[in-house]
Write an enzyme that holds these catalytic residues in place. Structure first.
Site, PDB file in Angstrom:
ATOM      1  N   PHE A 139       0.858  -1.187   0.000  1.00 26.47           N
ATOM      2  CA  PHE A 139       0.000   0.000   0.000  1.00 26.47           C
ATOM      3  C   PHE A 139       0.886   1.226   0.000  1.00 26.47           C
ATOM      4  O   PHE A 139       1.523   1.535   1.008  1.00 26.47           O
ATOM      5  CB  PHE A 139      -0.886  -0.037   1.247  1.00 26.47           C
ATOM      6  CG  PHE A 139      -1.999   0.966   1.295  1.00 26.47           C
ATOM      7  CD1 PHE A 139      -3.206   0.721   0.666  1.00 26.47           C
ATOM      8  CD2 PHE A 139      -1.849   2.153   2.006  1.00 26.47           C
ATOM      9  CE1 PHE A 139      -4.256   1.625   0.739  1.00 26.47           C
ATOM     10  CE2 PHE A 139      -2.886   3.067   2.089  1.00 26.47           C
ATOM     11  CZ  PHE A 139      -4.090   2.810   1.447  1.00 26.47           C
ATOM     12  N   THR A 142       2.431   6.697   2.081  1.00 23.92           N
ATOM     13  CA  THR A 142       3.400   7.550   2.765  1.00 23.92           C
ATOM     14  C   THR A 142       4.537   7.959   1.830  1.00 23.92           C
ATOM     15  O   THR A 142       5.049   7.136   1.064  1.00 23.92           O
ATOM     16  CB  THR A 142       3.986   6.811   3.978  1.00 23.92           C
ATOM     17  OG1 THR A 142       2.922   6.480   4.857  1.00 23.92           O
ATOM     18  CG2 THR A 142       5.004   7.659   4.709  1.00 23.92           C
ATOM     19  N   ILE A 173       6.975   1.477   3.129  1.00 24.83           N
ATOM     20  CA  ILE A 173       5.905   0.688   2.525  1.00 24.83           C
ATOM     21  C   ILE A 173       6.142  -0.787   2.840  1.00 24.83           C
ATOM     22  O   ILE A 173       7.100  -1.402   2.348  1.00 24.83           O
ATOM     23  CB  ILE A 173       5.836   0.907   0.997  1.00 24.83           C
ATOM     24  CG1 ILE A 173       5.784   2.413   0.689  1.00 24.83           C
ATOM     25  CG2 ILE A 173       4.648   0.169   0.419  1.00 24.83           C
ATOM     26  CD1 ILE A 173       4.663   3.164   1.372  1.00 24.83           C
ATOM     27  N   ASN A 250      -8.256   3.426   8.081  1.00 26.11           N
ATOM     28  CA  ASN A 250      -9.099   3.164   9.247  1.00 26.11           C
ATOM     29  C   ASN A 250      -9.268   1.681   9.501  1.00 26.11           C
ATOM     30  O   ASN A 250      -9.396   1.249  10.654  1.00 26.11           O
ATOM     31  CB  ASN A 250     -10.454   3.852   9.078  1.00 26.11           C
ATOM     32  CG  ASN A 250     -10.400   5.330   9.398  1.00 26.11           C
ATOM     33  OD1 ASN A 250      -9.640   5.750  10.254  1.00 26.11           O
ATOM     34  ND2 ASN A 250     -11.186   6.127   8.694  1.00 26.11           N
ATOM     35  N   GLU A 373       0.365   4.546  10.679  1.00 30.69           N
ATOM     36  CA  GLU A 373      -1.100   4.669  10.694  1.00 30.69           C
ATOM     37  C   GLU A 373      -1.565   5.828  11.581  1.00 30.69           C
ATOM     38  O   GLU A 373      -2.612   5.774  12.211  1.00 30.69           O
ATOM     39  CB  GLU A 373      -1.782   3.366  11.149  1.00 30.69           C
ATOM     40  CG  GLU A 373      -1.254   2.089  10.526  1.00 30.69           C
ATOM     41  CD  GLU A 373      -1.497   2.022   9.031  1.00 30.69           C
ATOM     42  OE1 GLU A 373      -1.981   2.991   8.448  1.00 30.69           O
ATOM     43  OE2 GLU A 373      -1.178   0.977   8.447  1.00 30.69           O
ATOM     44  N   THR A 375       0.448   9.198  13.872  1.00 29.96           N
ATOM     45  CA  THR A 375       1.178   9.405  15.114  1.00 29.96           C
ATOM     46  C   THR A 375       0.203   9.771  16.242  1.00 29.96           C
ATOM     47  O   THR A 375      -0.959  10.096  15.996  1.00 29.96           O
ATOM     48  CB  THR A 375       2.196  10.545  14.954  1.00 29.96           C
ATOM     49  OG1 THR A 375       1.471  11.760  14.670  1.00 29.96           O
ATOM     50  CG2 THR A 375       3.175  10.266  13.815  1.00 29.96           C
TER      51      THR A 375
END
Length: 394
Positions: A139, A142, A173, A250, A373, A375
Site C-alpha cells: 500500500f 506515505t 511501505i 481506518n 497509521e 502518530t
C-alpha cells in the site's frame, strides 16, 4: 481446546475472564489464531528478529487459516466479523507486531482498497489469489517528505491517451520487495486517485530499508516510481480524494487497536511469570507489595484497552462506528501498551533486555506502531477536532 504446550488463557486473562464476553465463533477465531501464532511463530521469532529475517514460508500457512482479508465477504475471503478480525490481530501481535502488520498490509490495506474501490473484474482477479496468499499486496501512500500530510502528495499520475504515467516516491511501505502488486496513491488532475500497480512494471523499484531497530522480522521499503506506465483500467474507480486511502487506513488502525493489546498482554504475562520465579532477599519478587502494585496497574490498563477494542469492534459490526473512536482506540492502545512494556521490563530486571524474554522486542516494535497509521499527535488532533469542531491541522 488447544493441545499446544502453552496456556489456552494467558495469565492476565485468567483474572480478566475476557472470553466470557465473546461468542462461540469469536472464541474459535481467537483460539485458532493463538494456536497458530504460538506454535508456528513464537518458537522462531526471537531468532528472526535478531537476524532481520522475514519468514515468508509462513505466508501459505497463514492463508490456510483464513486470516488474509478475513473481514471481506466473498471472493474467497472468510467474511468474519470485525471483532473476530480484531482477536486475530491481538493474537498475532502477541508474538510479534511484524506478523500482525503483515496480516494488516495484505488484508486491511491492499485487499480492502480493491474490495472497497475496485471493479468487479479487479476484485475477481486479485482478491481470491490474495486470500490464498498466492499474490501479495502493499500500500503506497506515505512519502519521504512527510507521512502525516498526504494532502501534500508529490507522486503524480498523468493520463496520456489511454495510459497512466506515474512518477514519484513512497517510503515505509510494508512488503514492497516481496509484493506482486502495490496500491499506489497519486495526485491527478482530479485529485488523489488509487492505482493497482503490478510490481514487475518497468519503472517500479522497491528497496528494503535497512538499519531498523524495530520491526526487524518484517519488511518496510522505499519505492521509486519512474515513468511507470499503466493501462487506463489500472485505476480504482470507486476512490477519489483522500477519503479513498483514509478508508483503508481506518481498517488498518482498527487492527492496531487490538494488536497493540496483544503485545501488552505478552509483556504482562512475561512479568507475571517471572515475578513468581525470580527471588530477591530470600523470596519471590512477586510477593513484594511494590511488584504486585505494578502488576495490578498494568493489568488494569490492559483490561481497559481490550474492553475499548471490543466496544469499538461491536460498533463496527453494528455499522454504528464513529470514526473518531478509531483514533481514540489507536492512541490509547499503543500508548498504554508501551507503558506496560516498560513497566514489565523493570520486573524482569537486567534479564529483561535480553532475547530470553519478548519485552524489549515488543517495546521496540511498539515504537514503530506508535508512528505508523497516524502518530499520537495526529490522533490527538482528530479527537480534538471532534470535541471542539475546530480544525487544528492547518
Amino acid at each position: 481446546m488447544s493441545t499446544a504446550k502453552y496456556p489456552d488463557v494467558s495469565l492476565a486473562d485468567e483474572v480478566f475472564d475476557f472470553h466470557a464476553l465473546l461468542s462461540p465463533e469469536e472464541k474459535e477465531w481467537a483460539m485458532k489464531a493463538r494456536d497458530f501464532a504460538q506454535t508456528e511463530i513464537r518458537p522462531v521469532i526471537e531468532d528472526d528478529f535478531d537476524k532481520k529475517y522475514f519468514r515468508n514460508e509462513l505466508i501459505p500457512l497463514i492463508a490456510q487459516q483464513g486470516f488474509l482479508g478475513m473481514h471481506i465477504k466473498g471472493y474467497g475471503c472468510a467474511g468474519a466479523s470485525a471483532v473476530s478480525y480484531g482477536l486475530v490481530c491481538l493474537e498475532m501481535e502477541a508474538v510479534d507486531s511484524g506478523w500482525r502488520t503483515f496480516v494488516s498490509v495484505q488484508g486491511s490495506l491492499a485487499m480492502s482498497a480493491i474490495s472497497k474501490y475496485g471493479t468487479e473484474e479487479q476484485k475477481n482477479y486479485w482478491l481470491p489469489q490474495m486470500a490464498k496468499g498466492e499474490k501479495l499486496g502493499c500500500f503506497g501512500l506515505t512519502e519521504p517528505h512527510g507521512g502525516s500530510d498526504p494532502a501534500n502528495m508529490k507522486t503524480t499520475a498523468v493520463l496520456e491517451g489511454d495510459t497512466w504515467v506515474l512518477n514519484g516516491a513512497k517510503r515505509w511501505i510494508g512488503l514492497a520487495t516481496v509484493a506482486d502488486l502495490c496500491i499506489v496513491w497519486a495526485m491527478t488532475d482530479e485529485g488523489v486517485r488509487g492505482f493497482i500497480v503490478p510490481t514487475d512494471t518497468p519503472g517500479f523499484v522497491a528497496t528494503a530499508i535497512d538499519g531498523k531497530l524495530a520491526m526487524r522480522a518484517s519488511i518496510q521499503c522505499d519505492i521509486e516510481l519512474t515513468d511507470v506506465r499503466l493501462p487506463a483500467d489500472a485505476i480504482l474507480p470507486g476512490a477519489q480524494g483522500l477519503s479513498g486511502p483514509f478508508g483503508c487506513l481506518n481498517e488498518a488502525r482498527y487492527g492496531i487497536i487490538w494488536g497493540a493489546m496483544g503485545a501488552a498482554r505478552a509483556c504482562l504475562d512475561a512479568a507475571i511469570s517471572r515475578s513468581k520465579e525470580r527471588e530477591v532477599f530470600g523470596k519471590a519478587i512477586g510477593s513484594f507489595q511494590i511488584t504486585q502494585a505494578k502488576l495490578a496497574d498494568m493489568t488494569l490498563e490492559y483490561e481497559k484497552g481490550v474492553l475499548l477494542a471490543l466496544h469499538i469492534g461491536r460498533q463496527k459490526d453494528a455499522g454504528t462506528l464513529n470514526l473518531t473512536q478509531i483514533s481514540v482506540g489507536k492512541l490509547n492502545s499503543v500508548r498504554e501498551a508501551l507503558k506496560i512494556a516498560r513497566e514489565a521490563r523493570t520486573i524482569l530486571g537486567g534479564d529483561g533486555i535480553t532475547g530470553e524474554f519478548p519485552v524489549m522486542r515488543h517495546m521496540a516494535n511498539l515504537e514503530a506502531v506508535r508512528t505508523y497509521e497516524g502518530t499520537d499527535e495526529i490522533h490527538q488532533l482528530v479527537i480534538g477536532r471532534a470535541l471542539t469542531g475546530l480544525n487544528a491541522f492547518s
